[in-house]
Enzyme design. Structure first.
Site, PDB file in Angstrom:
ATOM      1  N   ASP A 175      13.886  -8.020  -0.509  1.00 29.09           N
ATOM      2  CA  ASP A 175      13.445  -8.612   0.053  1.00 29.09           C
ATOM      3  C   ASP A 175      11.989  -7.422   0.292  1.00 29.09           C
ATOM      4  O   ASP A 175      13.101  -6.272   0.712  1.00 29.09           O
ATOM      5  CB  ASP A 175      12.784  -9.434   0.725  1.00 29.09           C
ATOM      6  CG  ASP A 175      11.700 -10.744   0.894  1.00 29.09           C
ATOM      7  OD1 ASP A 175      10.966  -9.778   0.736  1.00 29.09           O
ATOM      8  OD2 ASP A 175      11.721 -11.098   1.676  1.00 29.09           O
TER       9      ASP A 175
HETATM   10  C1  BGC Z   1       8.563 -12.142   1.370  1.00 31.44           C
HETATM   11  C2  BGC Z   1       8.325 -12.519   0.928  1.00 31.44           C
HETATM   12  C3  BGC Z   1       7.588 -12.320  -0.572  1.00 31.44           C
HETATM   13  C4  BGC Z   1       7.407 -11.083   0.125  1.00 31.44           C
HETATM   14  C5  BGC Z   1       6.791  -9.869  -1.614  1.00 31.44           C
HETATM   15  C6  BGC Z   1       7.913 -10.734   1.721  1.00 31.44           C
HETATM   16  O1  BGC Z   1       8.039 -10.311   3.404  1.00 31.44           O
HETATM   17  O2  BGC Z   1       9.647 -12.636   2.798  1.00 31.44           O
HETATM   18  O3  BGC Z   1       8.928 -13.716   0.598  1.00 31.44           O
HETATM   19  O4  BGC Z   1       7.539 -12.344  -1.813  1.00 31.44           O
HETATM   20  O5  BGC Z   1       7.477 -10.212   0.976  1.00 31.44           O
HETATM   21  O6  BGC Z   1       5.482 -10.344  -0.742  1.00 31.44           O
END
Ligand code: BGC
Length: 757
Positions: free
Chosen positions: A281
């Site tokens: 993530d």
């Molecule tokens: C979130 C994800 C997301 C990623 C990219 C993160 O903060 O937890 O769900 O896909 O950002 O935007």
């Protein structure tokens, strides 16, 4: 017949594994030409400045890095022009011309926005869900993208957690079925088609189990709970062929998911046979330093060794793996493994045949925000809405007389789309006011007043507005706003109050300790309730709310979630009965925050309180009921459905016998309607304690007024099975209670004995 099918299936498996071998051979041949630096470069996913970010880090020198072959993929940019420019750098200016993948948070639509996922799940309509995912893929690929950071399949039993809005609620079976539908919708028949994209299942794993519902908080749970309740949707998505997974921010058994070998290798690859790649993530590699397991070099090496293939934004892998290799902390085989998985994904997407496959400047006008997509969004939104209360049948409304439309969400386009909308434009959405006007034309008189601010709490508003203002404070005082609404309401035949949450009051980093409608809006509702006119509450929000007062005082309540681009039209469709609501909630609505976590598939305990007699020394609260406000699976219709008694084809079964359980469902009301018929099973005696019941099947059926249908479920021992103390999936003989009904709390029951032999 059976033989033909199995030969065909075997042929398909053989073809797929031949294709996989072919891809692996090609990727390995390419890797033979790559330098170590280029291999590590493939593990690097970055976000150019100016794109939507969810952390403090933004990538630098993006262009230079792409040219040097140090970037495997980009995320956050879209449109054929922008993607072409970036792909050109990789394909024309890097040494080995390796194309990049392009990802984005396509969560509930790309530019045509559907309801938030929690709303979509309330439709229980798998065909429709698959279809909207396919349409989202068509729009996103028309914008040059080929990788969706979706579906989010995290089970959530805690409505304080803002991201409950991004998932499919609390049930693993329903969550798994929806996960499969979304993956199939995105990925279609082949990933290499130019209108399909790779799914990224997230957040692996257990992110929804954050303690106290507080965002990014610690998760600590038993293995049985994981296997039985939290892991099945990820597994279902993998079984449907999902090409990639995203590791979660939280820890599991004391090790952050992003470096958790048990999770990313033993479970995911060895037990489940996942063949795709895993991305972290947003900076979740770097964040392991704050978790307290080492510096950037240590955590990056641990992540790679645990089975993480791609590093989102943080560049820990890019900047430290070479050193770790020299110091023997990772091996070349570890790096090769991750690089191979990413290259294989690019082959599957057809990017080596044509790096510009998804880049076609003529597509956006043909495929994005089309009339057809808007119609699909409107239908999806209408099917997601849940009628929570309507005892006097004030709904559906007539398209005549005077309707007072009030509330901060009544004439507001900005907050119709809900959380996680990267590419959608709220200006293109339809407000409830506009939708109602479209529906009634000149036949009814619509009078409007805002009535209140979203909140009068300046600090709360500031936090909600952290990534862009959505909540404003009116120049009129709260008392003036309410007074205006009261005046308008007095002139009406019926009041429709549109209240709830702004888009960023739920979603990522939007946990709430108080999940009621904000006080300013409650004050408005209280004033409206004294006027003596029917009060219809339309809720726009992203999570279950505590609505005890509202349930007592409103004449009707419609849960509309954040309905998306066609919000207002869909709300009008339901309010006026052009669509008869059929949604059912997929997360329990508590009476109060103190009951959380509250979910239907709880255990009995040794001292259950059954609602009768003295409560002393029973599992309960002194000051609150154990019951939810609205149970899982609950939702009303404008018509009435009557369930007959359960008919079983056998009362005693053995081994692999199949049981057929049927009921006659009758539409006894005055409208045609759809009903989600739910099957639950209880296993009252087992070697470990079991939940009081578990959802094991459902069917969405449509009945004309007066019509009856027999609804049958076939039950096999698979539906009786559970994970025992050794984490083996088994079933144990004995009595099972088969339950069929309209929600988890209102069911017909029948008992069977199922023996092993
Ligand atoms: C979130 C994800 C997301 C990623 C990219 C993160 O903060 O937890 O769900 O896909 O950002 O935007």
């Amino acid at each position: 017949m059976k033989k033909t099918i199995s030969i065909a299936a075997a042929l398909l498996v053989a073809q797929l594994s031949f294709a996989q071998n072919d891809i692996t051979t090609k990727a390995k041949a390419l890797m033979a030409k790559m330098t170590l630096e280029e291999k590590i470069g493939q593990l690097n996913l970055i976000i150019p400045g100016g794109a939507a970010t969810t952390g403090s880090v933004v990538s630098t020198d993006v262009e230079g890095k792409i040219k040097k072959g140090l970037v495997g993929g980009l995320f956050g940019i879209y449109s054929p022009e922008k993607v072409r420019k970036a792909q050109d750098l990789a394909v024309k200016e890097s040494r080995l011309h390796i194309p990049m993948i392009f990802g984005l948070d396509v969560i509930h639509g790309h530019k045509t926005i559907y309801p938030i996922p929690l709303g979509i799940s309330a439709s229980w309509d798998l065909g429709m869900i698959q279809n909207v995912a396919a349409m989202a893929a068509k729009e996103a690929t028309a914008d040059g993208l080929n990788w969706a950071f979706s579906p989010m399949v995290d089970i959530a039993r805690d409505a304080r957690w803002g991201r409950i809005s991004e998932g499919s609620g609390e049930d693993p079976y329903l969550g798994g079925e929806i996960a499969k539908a979304v993956v199939r919708g995105y990925q279609g028949k082949s990933l290499a088609l130019n209108n399909t994209m790779m799914a990224c299942v997230k957040h692996f794993a257990l992110y929804g189990g954050a303690e106290a519902g507080r965002e990014y908080n610690t998760v600590d749970m038993s293995k049985i709970k994981m296997y039985e309740y939290y892991l099945p949707p990820y597994k279902a998505a993998i079984d449907a062929g999902a090409g990639s997974m995203m590791s979660s921010f939280n820890e599991i058994d004391g090790v952050p998911a992003t470096a958790n070998q048990w999770l990313l290798t033993d479970l995911l690859r060895k037990q489940w046979g996942f063949k795709g790649f895993v991305v972290s993530d947003y900076t979740s590699v770097n964040e392991m330093t704050a978790h307290g397991i080492g510096d950037l070099q240590t955590v990056s090496a641990r992540a790679l060794k645990a089975g993480l293939d791609m590093d989102m934004v943080g560049e820990g892998m890019l900047t430290t793996l070479q050193k770790s290799l020299n110091e023997g902390k990772v091996s070349l085989a570890d790096i090769d493994q991750a690089c191979l998985r990413i290259l294989e994904a690019k082959y599957k997407l057809g990017l080596f045949d044509d790096p510009y496959r998804y880049i076609d400047e003529s597509r956006p006008t043909k495929d994005i925000l089309t009339a057809e997509n808007r119609t699909t969004a409107r239908n999806m939104a209408a099917h997601s809405m849940v009628l929570l209360q309507n005892p006097h049948q004030v709904l559906p409304l007539k398209k005549s007389g005077t309707i007072a439309l009030v509330g901060p969400l009544a004439n507001n386009r900005r907050n119709m789309l809900g959380t996680w909308v990267v590419a959608g434009d709220w200006n293109k959405s339809v407000s409830v006011y506009e939708g109602i006007k479209n529906a009634v034309g000149n036949n009814a008189n619509i009078v409007y007043a805002k009535g209140s601010n979203f909140t009068d709490d300046a600090e709360f508003a500031k936090r909600v507005n952290a990534i862009g203002a959505q909540v404003d404070v009116d120049s009129k005082s709260p008392a003036e706003l309410i007074q205006e609404a009261v005046e308008v309401a007095k002139k009406s035949d019926v009041i429709v109050a549109v209240v709830g949450e702004s888009s960023d009051m739920s979603g990522e980093s939007s946990s709430r300790a108080d999940i009621s409608i904000p006080a300013s809006q409650q004050a408005l509702l209280k004033a409206l309730a004294t006027i003596g006119k029917p009060l219809v509450i339309v809720l726009i929000n992203g999570r279950p709310l505590t609505l005890v007062w509202e349930k007592e005082h409103a004449t009707a309540i419609l849960e509309a979630w954040a309905p998306g681009t066609e919000a207002g039209n869909a709300v009008a469709d339901v309010l006026f009965g052009d669509y008869n609501p059929s949604g059912k909630i997929t997360a329990t609505f508590p009476r109060s925050v103190g009951q959380i976590p509250i979910y239907y598939n709880h255990k009995n305990t040794g001292r259950p309180y059954d609602g009768t007699g003295s409560t002393k020394f029973k599992s309960d609260y002194l000051d609150e009921s154990n019951d939810p406000l609205f149970p899982f699976g609950f939702g009303l219709s404008y018509t009435k459905f009557e369930y007959g008694a359960i008919q079983l084809n056998k009362k005693e079964l053995k081994g692999d016998d199949k049981l057929t359980a049927s009921i006659v469902l009758k539409n006894t009301g005055n409208y045609a309607g759809e009903e989600v018929v739910q099957l639950y099973i209880s296993d009252p005696v087992a070697s470990i304690t079991r939940a009081v019941k578990d959802l094991k099947g459902f069917q969405k059926v449509s009945l004309k007024a007066g019509e009856s249908k027999t609804i049958s479920f076939e039950i096999t021992p698979e539906q009786l099975s559970f994970f025992n103390s050794d984490l083996k999936k088994i079933w144990e003989p004995g009595e099972f209670i088969i339950q069929i009904g309209t929600n988890s709390a209102e069911v017909k029951s029948a008992s069977v004995i199922w023996k092993k032999k």
